[in-house]
Motif scaffolding. Structure first.
Motif, PDB file in Angstrom:
ATOM      1  N   LEU A 119      10.124   5.566   0.180  1.00  0.00           N
ATOM      2  CA  LEU A 119       9.026   6.392  -0.299  1.00  0.00           C
ATOM      3  C   LEU A 119       8.410   7.169   0.852  1.00  0.00           C
ATOM      4  O   LEU A 119       8.357   6.673   1.986  1.00  0.00           O
ATOM      5  N   ASP A 120       7.917   8.362   0.566  1.00  0.00           N
ATOM      6  CA  ASP A 120       7.149   9.054   1.590  1.00  0.00           C
ATOM      7  C   ASP A 120       5.746   8.454   1.634  1.00  0.00           C
ATOM      8  O   ASP A 120       5.384   7.593   0.823  1.00  0.00           O
ATOM      9  N   THR A 121       4.945   8.894   2.590  1.00  0.00           N
ATOM     10  CA  THR A 121       3.637   8.279   2.796  1.00  0.00           C
ATOM     11  C   THR A 121       2.757   8.371   1.557  1.00  0.00           C
ATOM     12  O   THR A 121       2.113   7.382   1.166  1.00  0.00           O
ATOM     13  N   ASP A 122       2.716   9.530   0.923  1.00  0.00           N
ATOM     14  CA  ASP A 122       1.852   9.694  -0.258  1.00  0.00           C
ATOM     15  C   ASP A 122       2.280   8.764  -1.391  1.00  0.00           C
ATOM     16  O   ASP A 122       1.440   8.117  -2.027  1.00  0.00           O
ATOM     17  N   ASP A 123       3.587   8.689  -1.656  1.00  0.00           N
ATOM     18  CA  ASP A 123       4.065   7.816  -2.729  1.00  0.00           C
ATOM     19  C   ASP A 123       3.829   6.347  -2.391  1.00  0.00           C
ATOM     20  O   ASP A 123       3.482   5.543  -3.263  1.00  0.00           O
ATOM     21  N   LEU A 124       4.011   5.990  -1.111  1.00  0.00           N
ATOM     22  CA  LEU A 124       3.774   4.598  -0.730  1.00  0.00           C
ATOM     23  C   LEU A 124       2.303   4.234  -0.884  1.00  0.00           C
ATOM     24  O   LEU A 124       1.975   3.152  -1.391  1.00  0.00           O
ATOM     25  N   LEU A 125       1.411   5.120  -0.489  1.00  0.00           N
ATOM     26  CA  LEU A 125      -0.017   4.842  -0.638  1.00  0.00           C
ATOM     27  C   LEU A 125      -0.400   4.712  -2.113  1.00  0.00           C
ATOM     28  O   LEU A 125      -1.232   3.873  -2.477  1.00  0.00           O
ATOM     29  N   THR A 126       0.221   5.521  -2.957  1.00  0.00           N
ATOM     30  CA  THR A 126      -0.017   5.391  -4.400  1.00  0.00           C
ATOM     31  C   THR A 126       0.471   4.047  -4.903  1.00  0.00           C
ATOM     32  O   THR A 126      -0.219   3.359  -5.670  1.00  0.00           O
ATOM     33  N   LEU A 127       1.660   3.640  -4.453  1.00  0.00           N
ATOM     34  CA  LEU A 127       2.206   2.351  -4.862  1.00  0.00           C
ATOM     35  C   LEU A 127       1.317   1.196  -4.393  1.00  0.00           C
ATOM     36  O   LEU A 127       1.085   0.237  -5.136  1.00  0.00           O
ATOM     37  N   ILE A 128       0.806   1.287  -3.169  1.00  0.00           N
ATOM     38  CA  ILE A 128      -0.069   0.223  -2.660  1.00  0.00           C
ATOM     39  C   ILE A 128      -1.339   0.134  -3.505  1.00  0.00           C
ATOM     40  O   ILE A 128      -1.806  -0.964  -3.835  1.00  0.00           O
ATOM     41  N   GLU A 129      -1.887   1.278  -3.864  1.00  0.00           N
ATOM     42  CA  GLU A 129      -3.074   1.273  -4.730  1.00  0.00           C
ATOM     43  C   GLU A 129      -2.757   0.636  -6.084  1.00  0.00           C
ATOM     44  O   GLU A 129      -3.547  -0.146  -6.620  1.00  0.00           O
ATOM     45  N   GLN A 130      -1.602   0.975  -6.643  1.00  0.00           N
ATOM     46  CA  GLN A 130      -1.199   0.389  -7.920  1.00  0.00           C
ATOM     47  C   GLN A 130      -1.044  -1.127  -7.794  1.00  0.00           C
ATOM     48  O   GLN A 130      -1.457  -1.889  -8.679  1.00  0.00           O
ATOM     49  N   ALA A 131      -0.446  -1.555  -6.709  1.00  0.00           N
ATOM     50  CA  ALA A 131      -0.270  -2.988  -6.492  1.00  0.00           C
ATOM     51  C   ALA A 131      -1.610  -3.697  -6.389  1.00  0.00           C
ATOM     52  O   ALA A 131      -1.822  -4.758  -6.992  1.00  0.00           O
ATOM     53  N   MET A 132      -2.530  -3.119  -5.651  1.00  0.00           N
ATOM     54  CA  MET A 132      -3.861  -3.717  -5.511  1.00  0.00           C
ATOM     55  C   MET A 132      -4.558  -3.825  -6.871  1.00  0.00           C
ATOM     56  O   MET A 132      -5.196  -4.833  -7.184  1.00  0.00           O
ATOM     57  N   ASN A 133      -4.425  -2.786  -7.669  1.00  0.00           N
ATOM     58  CA  ASN A 133      -5.058  -2.788  -8.993  1.00  0.00           C
ATOM     59  C   ASN A 133      -4.401  -3.787  -9.943  1.00  0.00           C
ATOM     60  O   ASN A 133      -5.010  -4.183 -10.938  1.00  0.00           O
ATOM     61  N   SER A 134      -3.162  -4.182  -9.639  1.00  0.00           N
ATOM     62  CA  SER A 134      -2.424  -5.089 -10.513  1.00  0.00           C
ATOM     63  C   SER A 134      -2.491  -6.549 -10.071  1.00  0.00           C
ATOM     64  O   SER A 134      -2.086  -7.435 -10.826  1.00  0.00           O
ATOM     65  N   LEU A 135      -2.954  -6.801  -8.851  1.00  0.00           N
ATOM     66  CA  LEU A 135      -3.003  -8.175  -8.353  1.00  0.00           C
ATOM     67  C   LEU A 135      -4.165  -8.924  -8.998  1.00  0.00           C
ATOM     68  O   LEU A 135      -5.313  -8.508  -8.904  1.00  0.00           O
ATOM     69  N   LEU A 136      -3.844 -10.038  -9.619  1.00  0.00           N
ATOM     70  CA  LEU A 136      -4.876 -10.865 -10.232  1.00  0.00           C
ATOM     71  C   LEU A 136      -5.704 -11.569  -9.165  1.00  0.00           C
ATOM     72  O   LEU A 136      -5.302 -11.643  -8.001  1.00  0.00           O
ATOM     73  N   PRO A 137      -6.872 -12.098  -9.521  1.00  0.00           N
ATOM     74  CA  PRO A 137      -7.635 -12.911  -8.566  1.00  0.00           C
ATOM     75  C   PRO A 137      -6.748 -14.043  -8.032  1.00  0.00           C
ATOM     76  O   PRO A 137      -6.075 -14.727  -8.798  1.00  0.00           O
ATOM     77  N   GLY A 138      -6.706 -14.179  -6.735  1.00  0.00           N
ATOM     78  CA  GLY A 138      -5.819 -15.156  -6.122  1.00  0.00           C
ATOM     79  C   GLY A 138      -4.391 -14.666  -5.970  1.00  0.00           C
ATOM     80  O   GLY A 138      -3.523 -15.403  -5.499  1.00  0.00           O
ATOM     81  N   GLY A 139      -4.127 -13.414  -6.365  1.00  0.00           N
ATOM     82  CA  GLY A 139      -2.778 -12.867  -6.299  1.00  0.00           C
ATOM     83  C   GLY A 139      -2.303 -12.642  -4.874  1.00  0.00           C
ATOM     84  O   GLY A 139      -3.101 -12.533  -3.934  1.00  0.00           O
ATOM     85  N   GLN A 140      -0.982 -12.537  -4.717  1.00  0.00           N
ATOM     86  CA  GLN A 140      -0.366 -12.358  -3.403  1.00  0.00           C
ATOM     87  C   GLN A 140       0.678 -11.258  -3.440  1.00  0.00           C
ATOM     88  O   GLN A 140       1.277 -10.999  -4.493  1.00  0.00           O
ATOM     89  N   LEU A 141       0.878 -10.618  -2.296  1.00  0.00           N
ATOM     90  CA  LEU A 141       1.888  -9.571  -2.158  1.00  0.00           C
ATOM     91  C   LEU A 141       2.766  -9.907  -0.968  1.00  0.00           C
ATOM     92  O   LEU A 141       2.260 -10.133   0.132  1.00  0.00           O
ATOM     93  N   LEU A 142       4.072  -9.951  -1.194  1.00  0.00           N
ATOM     94  CA  LEU A 142       5.044 -10.172  -0.122  1.00  0.00           C
ATOM     95  C   LEU A 142       5.816  -8.881   0.109  1.00  0.00           C
ATOM     96  O   LEU A 142       6.252  -8.231  -0.841  1.00  0.00           O
ATOM     97  N   ALA A 143       5.985  -8.530   1.379  1.00  0.00           N
ATOM     98  CA  ALA A 143       6.790  -7.361   1.736  1.00  0.00           C
ATOM     99  C   ALA A 143       7.785  -7.758   2.813  1.00  0.00           C
ATOM    100  O   ALA A 143       7.435  -8.496   3.746  1.00  0.00           O
ATOM    101  N   CYS A 144       9.009  -7.274   2.698  1.00  0.00           N
ATOM    102  CA  CYS A 144      10.057  -7.556   3.673  1.00  0.00           C
ATOM    103  C   CYS A 144      10.895  -6.296   3.855  1.00  0.00           C
ATOM    104  O   CYS A 144      11.391  -5.746   2.861  1.00  0.00           O
ATOM    105  N   HIS A 145      11.043  -5.843   5.111  1.00  0.00           N
ATOM    106  CA  HIS A 145      11.748  -4.581   5.349  1.00  0.00           C
ATOM    107  C   HIS A 145      12.541  -4.607   6.653  1.00  0.00           C
ATOM    108  O   HIS A 145      12.103  -5.181   7.658  1.00  0.00           O
ATOM    109  N   TRP A 146      13.686  -3.942   6.613  1.00  0.00           N
ATOM    110  CA  TRP A 146      14.516  -3.657   7.786  1.00  0.00           C
ATOM    111  C   TRP A 146      13.703  -2.799   8.742  1.00  0.00           C
ATOM    112  O   TRP A 146      13.036  -1.839   8.336  1.00  0.00           O
ATOM    113  N   ARG A 147      13.740  -3.126  10.042  1.00  0.00           N
ATOM    114  CA  ARG A 147      12.879  -2.442  11.010  1.00  0.00           C
ATOM    115  C   ARG A 147      13.494  -1.179  11.635  1.00  0.00           C
ATOM    116  O   ARG A 147      12.759  -0.203  11.848  1.00  0.00           O
TER     117      ARG A 147
END
Length: 200
Positions: A119-147
């Motif tokens: 994703l480009d920066t704008d799309d990634l920031l949109t995705l992060i916002e969507q993820a934050m809005n979807s995380l329930l109380p106590g929710g967790q987010l895992l990310a793993c990426h090739w460096r």
């Protein structure tokens, strides 16, 4: 601009496992580390976008009541559906993010594995916002990426994780960094695994 869907369609055109998820020890080990890094033994609802052919999904399915997987490539969706056909708690959908983020009440776990740098920066920031809005109380987010940098990808894995950390604003619960990849977990609650079990 984010990487177009046709790129992934072409990868799968002649190869059902273009990243050798099934063949490489590197991938098997990374999956094991990913699953071991999850702070909870079990989750209610989990979302894994960019599921590819469903190899990581199979491990996640054993750790959650309900798993939603998605991918932009038609062939990947077909392969994941076949790989996970024995899992009654899994649904696999065709979707391209961030446009097709799922509409539901929320997730206890969101897994972004080898996805963000497409994703480009704008799309990634949109995705992060969507993820934050979807995380329930106590929710967790895992990310793993090739460096290392990937030709044709707008971002590196390190840049993806820097944007995640800065934008999520959540406590970091786990971190594993090697020359090849970075794996991190954030959560709405800062409690460690040991503290939740009364060990400190």
């Amino acid at each position: 601009m984010s990487v177009p869907t046709v790129f992934f369609d072409q990868l799968y055109a002649d190869n059902p496992d273009p990243w050798a998820f099934k063949a490489r020890w590197y991938e098997e080990r990374k999956r094991a580390l990913t699953l071991a890094s999850l702070p909870r033994q079990h989750y209610g609802a989990t979302y894994e976008p960019g599921c590819a052919n469903g190899e990581l999904s199979a491990g996640l399915a054993r750790r959650t009541d309900w798993l939603l997987c998605s991918d932009a490539a038609d062939r990947a969706v077909e392969l994941a559906q076949k790989r996970l056909s024995h899992c009654s708690n899994v649904e696999v959908r065709h979707s391209r993010l961030p446009a097709d983020w799922p509409v539901r009440s929320g997730f206890d776990l969101i897994v972004l594995s080898e996805l963000g740098y497409y994703l480009d920066t704008d799309d990634l920031l949109t995705l992060i916002e969507q993820a934050m809005n979807s995380l329930l109380p106590g929710g967790q987010l895992l990310a793993c990426h090739w460096r290392p940098a990937i030709e044709g990808c707008p971002l590196t894995g390190d840049r993806v994780h820097a944007l995640l950390h800065a934008t999520l604003g959540l406590p970091k619960l786990a971190q594993h960094r090697e020359d090849d990849f970075v794996l991190e977990v954030w959560g709405r609650s800062p409690d460690s695994v040991a503290s939740l079990e009364g060990l400190k």
